[in-house]
Write a protein that holds these residues in place. Sequence first.
Motif, mmCIF file in Angstrom:
data_model
loop_
_atom_site.group_PDB
_atom_site.id
_atom_site.type_symbol
_atom_site.label_atom_id
_atom_site.label_comp_id
_atom_site.label_asym_id
_atom_site.label_seq_id
_atom_site.Cartn_x
_atom_site.Cartn_y
_atom_site.Cartn_z
ATOM 1 N N ILE A 199 -22.515 -9.547 -30.454
ATOM 2 C CA ILE A 199 -23.904 -9.786 -30.859
ATOM 3 C C ILE A 199 -24.099 -11.235 -31.314
ATOM 4 O O ILE A 199 -24.972 -11.544 -32.097
ATOM 5 N N PHE B 141 -27.823 -16.655 -22.443
ATOM 6 C CA PHE B 141 -27.869 -15.571 -21.460
ATOM 7 C C PHE B 141 -29.071 -14.700 -21.834
ATOM 8 O O PHE B 141 -29.334 -14.488 -23.017
ATOM 9 N N LEU C 149 -22.918 -7.273 -15.700
ATOM 10 C CA LEU C 149 -23.391 -7.256 -17.084
ATOM 11 C C LEU C 149 -22.336 -6.800 -18.079
ATOM 12 O O LEU C 149 -22.140 -7.412 -19.122
HETATM 13 C C1 UD1 Z 1 -30.020 -3.400 -23.121
HETATM 14 C C2 UD1 Z 1 -30.325 -1.959 -22.797
HETATM 15 C C3 UD1 Z 1 -29.220 -1.356 -21.952
HETATM 16 C C4 UD1 Z 1 -28.983 -2.204 -20.707
HETATM 17 C C5 UD1 Z 1 -28.797 -3.680 -21.077
HETATM 18 C C6 UD1 Z 1 -28.739 -4.598 -19.866
HETATM 19 C C7 UD1 Z 1 -31.611 -1.233 -24.705
HETATM 20 C C8 UD1 Z 1 -31.697 -0.349 -25.907
HETATM 21 N N1 UD1 Z 1 -30.457 -1.229 -24.040
HETATM 22 O O1 UD1 Z 1 -28.808 -3.417 -23.846
HETATM 23 O O2 UD1 Z 1 -29.632 -0.042 -21.587
HETATM 24 O O3 UD1 Z 1 -27.826 -1.749 -20.055
HETATM 25 O O4 UD1 Z 1 -29.885 -4.124 -21.902
HETATM 26 O O5 UD1 Z 1 -29.881 -4.472 -19.095
HETATM 27 O O6 UD1 Z 1 -32.585 -1.879 -24.337
HETATM 28 N N2 UD1 Z 1 -24.279 -10.286 -24.814
HETATM 29 C C9 UD1 Z 1 -23.527 -11.235 -25.469
HETATM 30 N N3 UD1 Z 1 -23.893 -11.561 -26.747
HETATM 31 C C10 UD1 Z 1 -24.950 -10.994 -27.373
HETATM 32 C C11 UD1 Z 1 -25.710 -10.022 -26.688
HETATM 33 C C12 UD1 Z 1 -25.338 -9.698 -25.395
HETATM 34 O O7 UD1 Z 1 -22.552 -11.775 -24.944
HETATM 35 O O8 UD1 Z 1 -25.231 -11.341 -28.532
HETATM 36 C C13 UD1 Z 1 -23.902 -9.907 -23.423
HETATM 37 C C14 UD1 Z 1 -23.457 -8.448 -23.343
HETATM 38 O O9 UD1 Z 1 -22.096 -8.286 -23.690
HETATM 39 C C15 UD1 Z 1 -23.721 -8.139 -21.903
HETATM 40 C C16 UD1 Z 1 -24.973 -8.955 -21.594
HETATM 41 O O10 UD1 Z 1 -25.042 -9.965 -22.599
HETATM 42 O O11 UD1 Z 1 -22.678 -8.611 -21.108
HETATM 43 C C17 UD1 Z 1 -26.255 -8.156 -21.571
HETATM 44 O O12 UD1 Z 1 -26.453 -7.510 -22.782
HETATM 45 P P1 UD1 Z 1 -27.892 -7.227 -23.388
HETATM 46 O O13 UD1 Z 1 -28.952 -7.647 -22.438
HETATM 47 O O14 UD1 Z 1 -27.924 -7.777 -24.768
HETATM 48 O O15 UD1 Z 1 -27.874 -5.641 -23.461
HETATM 49 P P2 UD1 Z 1 -28.364 -4.718 -24.642
HETATM 50 O O16 UD1 Z 1 -29.556 -5.312 -25.304
HETATM 51 O O17 UD1 Z 1 -27.191 -4.326 -25.466
#
Ligand code: UD1
Length: 418
Positions: free
Chosen positions: A123, A160, A327
């Motif tokens: 996060i 990202f 992803l």
């Molecule tokens: C949301 C969705 C989930 C979906 C995902 C991608 C919700 C409740 N969940 O999850 O169903 O599969 O989007 O479309 O809306 N990342 C980082 N650092 C961060 C945050 C993310 O490196 O602080 C990376 C994650 O590890 C991943 C990518 O970014 O590889 C995408 O994640 P993210 O878009 O944040 O997904 P979620 O919000 O968890």
Amino acid sequence: MDKFIIDGGRRLFGEVRLQSAKNSVLPLFAASVLTESKVTILDTPEISDALCMAQILRELGADVSFHGSNVVIDSANADSHEISSTLTKELRSSVFMLGSLLTRFHRARIAYPGGCDIGLRPIDLHLNALKRLGVDIIERDGYILCECKELRGAEILLDFPSVGATENILLAAVKAEGTTVLQGAAKEPEIVDLQNFLNQMGAKVQGAGTDVIVIEGVKKLGGVTFRPMKDRIEAGTFLIAAAICGGEIEMNGIKSENIGLLLHKLRENGCKIHIKNDKIRLESHGRLRCNRRIETMPFPGFPTDLQAQTTALNCTAEGGALVVENLFETRFKYVPELQKMGADIEVKGRHAFVRGVPRLHGATLVAGDLRGGAALVLAALGAEGVSEVLDLSHVDRGYSDLQKKLSNLGAKVKRVRI
Ligand code: UD1
């Protein structure tokens, strides 16, 4: 723990009544504590993730009541800024509470969020963005402690386009002093829903759905009654189910551009798709053709949340398919379960190579995560013979009434408590 017993091989016919989008509803629950006035979320799906968010709000001191499928949240008496690990471990969306608790109390203390085991799911993007808004953050003993004197608007650039980080920034910036300009934002339709919800509360947010979102901080937010968008992932799951089983199904309330790439891929498979306004009808007859390549990407790319279901489809289509997961690091954990049914799949890191076989056979399967579990249900529906899908707790996180909806289409699915 419940299981499904599925007698495969039935064609699916009829209309599916879609639920509201899980990924829209969960951030709206978090947004409800931004105001001391009442918030009503209409047509909330009966999924365990939503019930868990309701529990989180209650723990903060809010009053949450269900009236049929409508949820009324009154957080006037909310006085806690802490969420225990018992609840945050249950679901990833608990992380949205950081933004809204900071707006409401200028402090937040939450345990590291859980959710599906599909990758590392850091996060850092959320926390770095909050720092830009003036928040001090300490990470200690599995807890994140955030505090600020005031939230200040800032320019934020995301490395990202994270969906969750984008939503958290909106929640933290709506009442910040000054304007926040977020570049590199995620463009998912559920973020547009959150923007609309916030603006109906009196916020000034624009640009959601594009990669630049501008949030002008306001002094006060009021109550709102809101109907969330329909669930494009649930819609996609049913379309893929009908494609696998053969038959003809239709659904209302989905903008076709929200699942544009899936519809394109289903046509590539040989399905007929008819679109009229927000009505989608799919016809599937005979053996399908494999998709040559499916690669998950942030919206408007192919959704990672439909990757597993599409892989299940390709298992019995003619030819071969390459599925690339960009992803999440470990989102092919369901593959060994499909292999138990006779699927020919080879996984190398983020790539899965599928060679279509004429049919899958029934087996006892374990649903290890939400969308992987859905893929197993779809594979079992199309397979020859009886399958059992064990541990429905993950599937229940995102699909309401799945057994009933599939049965209405003609599938033979029983839900049994064990
Ligand atoms: C949301 C969705 C989930 C979906 C995902 C991608 C919700 C409740 N969940 O999850 O169903 O599969 O989007 O479309 O809306 N990342 C980082 N650092 C961060 C945050 C993310 O490196 O602080 C990376 C994650 O590890 C991943 C990518 O970014 O590889 C995408 O994640 P993210 O878009 O944040 O997904 P979620 O919000 O968890």
